[in-house]
Design a protein around this motif. Structure first.
Motif, short mmCIF file in Angstrom:
data_model
loop_
_atom_site.label_atom_id
_atom_site.label_comp_id
_atom_site.label_asym_id
_atom_site.label_seq_id
_atom_site.Cartn_x
_atom_site.Cartn_y
_atom_site.Cartn_z
N PRO A 149 0.69 -1.11 -0.03
CA PRO A 149 0.11 -0.06 0.02
C PRO A 149 0.84 1.24 0.11
CG PRO A 149 -0.48 -1.07 2.17
CD PRO A 149 0.71 -2.01 1.24
N LEU A 170 -2.05 -0.37 5.05
CA LEU A 170 -3.11 -0.26 4.09
C LEU A 170 -4.11 1.03 4.68
CD1 LEU A 170 -5.39 -3.53 4.64
CD2 LEU A 170 -4.01 -2.14 6.39
N LEU A 176 -5.27 -6.21 -1.51
CA LEU A 176 -3.72 -6.05 -1.54
C LEU A 176 -3.19 -7.36 -2.28
CD1 LEU A 176 -2.46 -5.75 1.98
CD2 LEU A 176 -3.32 -4.00 0.38
#
Ligand code: UT7
Length: 329
Positions: free
Chosen positions: A16, A48, A57
């Motif tokens: 991320p 994230l 993800l």
């Protein structure tokens, strides 16, 4: 009859965007950049977004792996996702990933084994290819560790990050691809790395919640010792099965948990430092995903030549160990 091989035909990884530096953590707990770097080698990790989950993800990493393998998602027969941080306790994150990919006719299941999950999932997926049961297996490791981090515990919250990796496994000639693997578990040490409550043994209560028992707990010191002691044994078994010497190893990719564990392994295994892949300074410990993220980054930046021998070594919750050797195709 010779059994066909199983190789990694496509590789992908995703982390991320949000970066959490050591300095950011100094605002949360009593720590310092110097302590974290000296004791772990980690400088920053990824976190994230609020609206992201593990399957998101996994999806991003998978798209890159499919592109690298040059196949459409529909060609996948089986999806295995290694994760200890699923989107929900059930169903499997692999099922959620299947829906995102829109794949029809693919089996799905999760493999919950912490940091050894990627190596175990690669070994498992390869069996389906080698037996002829599947033609293409998608193996993913995806973790959202920051969702289960105890942000009041400085001994663990500085370690973990979020990310995912994915591989497409395909058949190859015998003697290519996965050459060997070995696994070992010391279940009597399982309590050293765990989320203590929320399962059938200790259902969650408001008191346990207030005491952060829904969060990751680790006796890092003991886990460290088990890892350093266990790595030479599991690697030795794997190399022997493959019929290789340490000199034959072109690349050693370990679970990215602590630079001092990697230092100890490189000394004990007599593998030159330049053959070790190290990127935990940027991503921290992303559990099952760390090894694949490191392998993917190395492949993108430096390349992997056909015939290269890749040694993978992982250790973690269980306490489990796993290693594998691939001859790159
Ligand atoms: O991925 C799954 C597998 N996991 C691992 O492989 C993790 C293995 N373990 C480790 O990486 C290390 O054990 C840690 C990084 C977790 C800890 O490093 P350590 O050198 O083993 O430290 P320690 O736990 O022995 O603690 C040493 C000192 C303690 O203070 P006292 O008791 O000596 O006064 C801790 O309270 O360091 C203190 N400490 C910290 N100080 C500043 C622990 N965490 C921190 C921190 N900042 N973040």
């Amino acid at each position: 009859m010779e059994i066909r091989g199983a190789c990694i035909a496509g590789l992908g990884a995703y982390v991320p965007q949000r970066v959490l530096t050591n300095q950011d953590l100094c605002d949360i707990v009593d720590t310092s950049d110097q302590w974290i770097v000296e004791h772990t080698g980690i400088r920053e990790r990824r976190m994230l977004a609020e609206d992201q989950a593990t399957s998101d993800l996994a999806y991003e990493a998978t798209l890159l792996a499919l592109e690298d393998a040059d196949i459409p998602a529909d060609d996948i027969d089986l999806i295995i996702v290694a994760s200890v941080t699923p989107d929900v306790p059930f169903p499997a994150t692999a099922s959620l990933l299947q829906a995102k990919l829109g794949v029809r006719g693919a089996g799905t299941y999760d493999l919950m084994s912490g940091c050894t999950g990627w190596v175990q999932a690669l070994a498992t997926g390869s069996q389906f290819i080698q037996s002829g049961s599947c033609e293409r297996v998608l193996v993913v490791a995806a973790e959202a560790l920051t969702r289960v981090t105890n942000w009041t515990d400085r001994s663990t919250c500085v370690l973990f990050g979020d990310g995912a990796c994915a591989a497409v496994l395909e058949p190859c000639d015998p003697g290519q691809g996965l050459l060997s693997f070995a696994m070992d578990t010391q279940g009597d040490a399982a309590h050293l790395l765990t989320i203590p409550a929320g399962g059938s043994r200790t259902p969650m209560t408001p008191e346990l919640l207030a005491d952060h028992k829904d969060r990751l707990h680790m006796d890092g010191h003991e886990v460290f010792k088990l890892a350093v002691r266990g790595i030479p044994e599991i690697v030795g078994q794997t190399m022997e099965k493959a019929g290789l010497e340490f000199d034959d190893v072109d690349l050693c990719v370990m679970h990215q948990a602590n630079i001092r564990i990697m230092d100890a392994a490189h000394r004990r295994l007599d593998i030159p430092y330049e053959k070790m892949v190290i990127n935990l300074d940027k991503y921290g410990n992303t559990s099952a995903a760390s090894l694949g993220i490191a392998l993917h980054e190395h492949k993108c930046e430096k390349g992997i030549a056909p015939g290269d021998h890749i040694l993978m070594v992982a250790f973690g919750a269980g306490f489990s160990l796993a290693a594998a050797v691939f001859r790159w195709v």
